[in-house]
Design an enzyme around this catalytic site. Structure first.
Site, PDB file in Angstrom:
ATOM      1  CG  HIS A  43      -1.905  -1.103   1.194  1.00  0.00           C
ATOM      2  ND1 HIS A  43      -2.455  -1.641   2.322  1.00  0.00           N
ATOM      3  CD2 HIS A  43      -2.469  -1.748   0.162  1.00  0.00           C
ATOM      4  CE1 HIS A  43      -3.307  -2.573   1.985  1.00  0.00           C
ATOM      5  NE2 HIS A  43      -3.349  -2.659   0.682  1.00  0.00           N
ATOM      6  CB  THR A  44       0.205   4.817  -0.370  1.00  0.00           C
ATOM      7  OG1 THR A  44      -0.580   4.605  -1.514  1.00  0.00           O
ATOM      8  CG2 THR A  44       1.052   6.059  -0.545  1.00  0.00           C
ATOM      9  CD  GLN A  45       5.122   0.351   2.941  1.00  0.00           C
ATOM     10  OE1 GLN A  45       6.267   0.591   3.276  1.00  0.00           O
ATOM     11  NE2 GLN A  45       4.644  -0.863   2.857  1.00  0.00           N
TER      12      GLN A  45
END
Lengths: 267, 266, 269
Positions: A43-45
């Site tokens: 996921h967007t980190q």
């Protein structure tokens, strides 16, 4: 692959143990994910292409917002003609800092929402209050699913004789005030905006409001290394939404000549 | 000598978590404590529930706005104060209110206070493994006319008490409240009302608590606005309420009454 | 009574182009006791006649609150009404949750009309056996809608549904032009007069069999109503004042022969 050299470690590093000096249950490998594809699903980190501050204030006829045209890639000033103020329907403007691809996704779901509302064709329309609440729900549910939209957003609008200005971020946190700023603006510009606006929300003219924003944008450009001197201003009043063409800040750098003590110059 | 047997910290055997674990999704978006302090005290036939209105942002505790309510009127006899992660708190309040609405639809009356407490417990425990990061304090009037305060942890464990403070100033205020409200600290506190305290005294306690907490704590933890809800049981006199900034917010006359006091902590 | 070759399945048209099952559903609405709705510039109100199954029984509920700004009165199968009203409540709440706005009334009515339409077209279903009068208030003021199991919804100045509703309709048609500027008291009086027309010969409106639903600012004697005047249902003692305000009926010359009695239908509200 671990891309961070500092984690590659030295022989006597707790996270790297070539001589098996630690008990098995403490060896670093035991903490690695077991799923072969676990590293593939991400996921967007962190945000990648980012926008910096958005500023917004209330004035006597409505709400005014400002944001520069830069989308940075790390410290690289990568895209210099990005519009970060997005009109949503006839009464609202959304301003975004943070990840620009997430912002574009938000634009697309809001545009869809507005089309659906228009298609109902029954005279009911979504104002800034409704759009802000919707965004807060979206942002909150995304963060609850561990997949946040990495933005700080300002929603400004004017409908039925009332100004509206509120904030929502990647956690779904919301608040409202007569001056708001995201990113570095929250630290640098917000005090300036408060001093200029608080208590005078019903007196400030559009020209005065524009001047306040312009001055704050200039201070931000001087201080924020991820900002640009090209910016736009959105005005939302009873007449609807107006977003200016990109304009340039007047800046003066001559004082830099006189500064000593930094970088290569030591005297 | 004890130190001799302890492993020197430089050779600590606790392996640091590898980066992948640190940035794994479960740590991806930590909830942030948006600061603030809430408290509630109950006396004979009244309950006072208070909260300050300063709010930090998602990344630090820098005060972003100066007026965000943390105390919410649920019915004419129940008030809920929330503290902790603000967006969880907001959603939770919305959900509780809608559950109360369904109850109203089904039974044509407001849910009683102890039932709301149980409802909140089950709603919090439903999210046991992805909790609402919120401390709740529920205050109000029970069906028998007595005042009550219920305090909850994040996952729904709750207890009826006489007074409770939660949030950034709680470690400072709870012992103070205990000293004022439980007359003999050597005895275990009994649930129920503080029978020896008048409404005026309790209000003074609350406002003093906030004033001094605001003086002592760093600026980002408490400050700006103070909202105090005062719930009176049926027939309780309004003595002690004739102070500046009090307005009545009762929705249906003839039953319990609710008043709201707004103050500035500046 | 309606034996017909083409009535066993709602997906099949009769050679005359009719859907008999749907028409029977409309008959179910007519079996229920009457409900009347009307509106002025400021208020929308509902009035309904409640039935009880006997001396020992309570009166069947005729009105439901959907949200602060929407209320309904029903005629027909109460059980179907509960299903639909719960659906409406869910819609209203989800609008408040997602957009923080009261759901637009016309969309709410369209939503149940769409649900009802599905039941007139899909195999193996039956139409709802209930009709609604829906009152609601939004930015554009008070509204009154009728919903029918055929999947229709229309907006009205005034409307009535249920048993003998034609008599009420006749009254409303005669007076509706004056409703716009009526005060709440006058509007309720008109509503009661209309509802009275639907009564059987020997019956009259009393505090037990009359329900009044009001949307809009409070009447002078109403207590505990919020400023904007959210939806409230008046029953029992609270309708007394309004009943008192009715003008006694002039003795009618020749009472029309009552239609088929509906007292024997026990499950309709």
């Amino acid at each position: 692959m671990d891309h961070f050299p500092t984690n590659w470690g030295r022989p006597r590093n707790d996270t790297w143990d070539p001589y098996a000096t630690y008990p098995i249950h403490q060896r670093p490998q035991n903490h690695q994910p077991k799923d072969r594809f676990a590293e593939g699903v991400q996921h967007t980190q962190q945000p990648i292409v980012t926008g910096t501050s958005v500023l917004a204030i209330k004035f006597k006829d409505g709400v005014m917002m400002a944001a520069d045209n830069l989308a940075s890639y790390g410290s690289l000033a990568r895209f210099r003609d990005i519009q970060r103020l997005h009109p949503v329907g006839k009464y609202t403007v959304l301003g975004a800092g943070g990840d620009m691809s997430d912002f574009q996704y938000i634009q697309s779901i809001l545009d869809e929402l507005i089309v659906d509302e228009l298609a109902a064709a029954d005279g009911h329309t979504l104002g800034p209050k409704e759009i802000h609440n919707y965004l807060a729900e979206v942002m909150y549910s995304r963060r609850s699913n561990m997949n946040p939209l990495w933005n700080s957003l300002l929603v400004g609008g004017y409908k039925d004789g009332k100004s509206f200005l509120a904030y929502v971020d990647l956690l779904g946190t919301t608040y409202t005030a007569s001056t708001l700023a995201t990113g570095y603006g929250a630290y640098i510009a917000q005090p300036l905006l408060r001093r200029a606006v608080e208590g005078r929300e019903n007196e400030l003219t559009a020209d005065e409001a524009r001047k306040i924003l312009e001055d704050s944008m200039r201070v931000l450009f001087y201080r924020d290394a991820r900002s640009l001197d090209q910016y736009q201003i959105a005005t939302i009043t009873a007449d609807g939404v107006h977003i200016t063409e990109s304009r340039k800040l007047e800046t003066a750098w001559s004082f830099a000549e006189g500064i000593r003590g930094y970088g290569a110059q030591t005297q | 000598m004890a130190a001799y047997f302890q492993a020197p910290t430089a050779y600590s055997r606790t392996a640091l978590p590898p980066l992948a674990a640190v940035s794994a999704p479960q740590h991806l978006v930590p909830p942030s404590d948006t600061s603030g302090t809430i408290m509630a005290i109950t006396g004979v036939g009244f309950t006072v529930i208070a909260g300050d209105a300063r709010r930090g942002d998602a990344f630090g505790a820098y005060p972003q706005v100066r007026f965000v309510p943390t105390v919410f009127r649920l019915t004419d006899k129940a008030v809920l104060a929330t503290n902790g992660f603000a967006s969880d708190g907001n959603i939770f309040i919305k959900k509780v209110r809608q559950r109360l609405d369904w109850y109203r639809h089904a039974h044509a009356k407001d849910m009683s206070l102890h039932a709301i407490a149980l409802l909140i417990q089950s709603m919090l425990y439903q999210r046991r493994f992805c909790p609402f990061y919120v401390h709740n304090i529920l205050g109000g009037i029970e069906d028998d006319g007595s005042g009550a305060v219920y305090s909850f942890d994040e996952v729904g464990s709750y207890v009826r008490e006489t007074c409770r403070a939660a949030g950034s100033a709680s470690t400072m205020l709870q012992p103070f409240l205990d000293s004022q409200i439980y007359p003999k600290s050597s005895q275990p506190p009994t649930p129920g009302s503080a029978t020896h305290l008048s409404l005026a005294r309790v209000l003074a306690l609350v406002m003093d608590s906030y004033k001094h907490a605001a003086d002592r704590l760093s600026h980002d933890q408490i400050g700006d606005g103070l909202e105090v809800y005062i719930v009176l049981s049926k027939g309780t006199s309004t003595q002690g309420l004739n102070i500046e900034g009090v307005s009545e917010v009762t929705s249906i006359p003839g039953g319990e009454r609710i008043f709201l006091l707004r103050r500035s902590l500046a | 009574m309606f034996r017909n070759t083409y009535d066993s399945d709602n997906t099949v048209f009769s050679p005359q182009g009719r859907l008999h099952q749907v028409e029977y559903a409309l008959e179910a609405v007519k079996q229920g006791s009457a409900a009347v709705g009307l509106r002025s510039k400021t208020h929308a109100i509902l009035l309904a006649l409640k039935r009880s199954t006997g001396e020992l029984a309570s009166y069947q509920q005729k009105m439901f609150r959907i949200d602060d700004h929407v209320g309904i009165a029903i005629a027909g199968l109460t059980s179907d009404a509960r299903v639909l009203s719960n659906f409406m409540r869910q819609q209203a709440m989800s609008s408040r949750m997602i957009f923080n706005r009261p759901v637009p009334v016309n969309r709410l009515v369209s939503a149940i009309a769409d649900k009802a339409q599905v039941n007139t077209q899909e195999y193996g279903r039956r139409p709802y056996g209930v009709g609604f009068l829906v009152i609601g208030q939004d930015q554009s003021g008070p509204h009154l809608y009728e919903f029918s199991p055929a999947g229709n919804s229309y907006e009205y100045y005034a409307m009535s549904i249920g048993a003998r509703s034609q008599s009420a309709k006749t009254y409303l048609e005669k007076h509706y032009k004056t409703f716009d500027d009526c005060s709440l008291e006058d509007l309720v009086r008109h509503g009661l007069h209309a509802l009275r027309e639907t009564l059987q010969q020997d019956k009259e409106l009393n505090i037990n069999n009359t329900s009044i639903g009001i949307l809009g600012p409070a009447a002078p004697h109403e207590k505990g109503v919020s400023g904007a005047g959210s939806f409230r249902i008046l029953d029992g003692e609270k309708v007394e004042v309004f009943l008192q305000s009715m003008v006694p009926k002039e003795p009618t010359e020749a009472p029309a022969a009552p239609a088929a009695t509906d007292d024997d239908v026990q499950m309709e509200g």
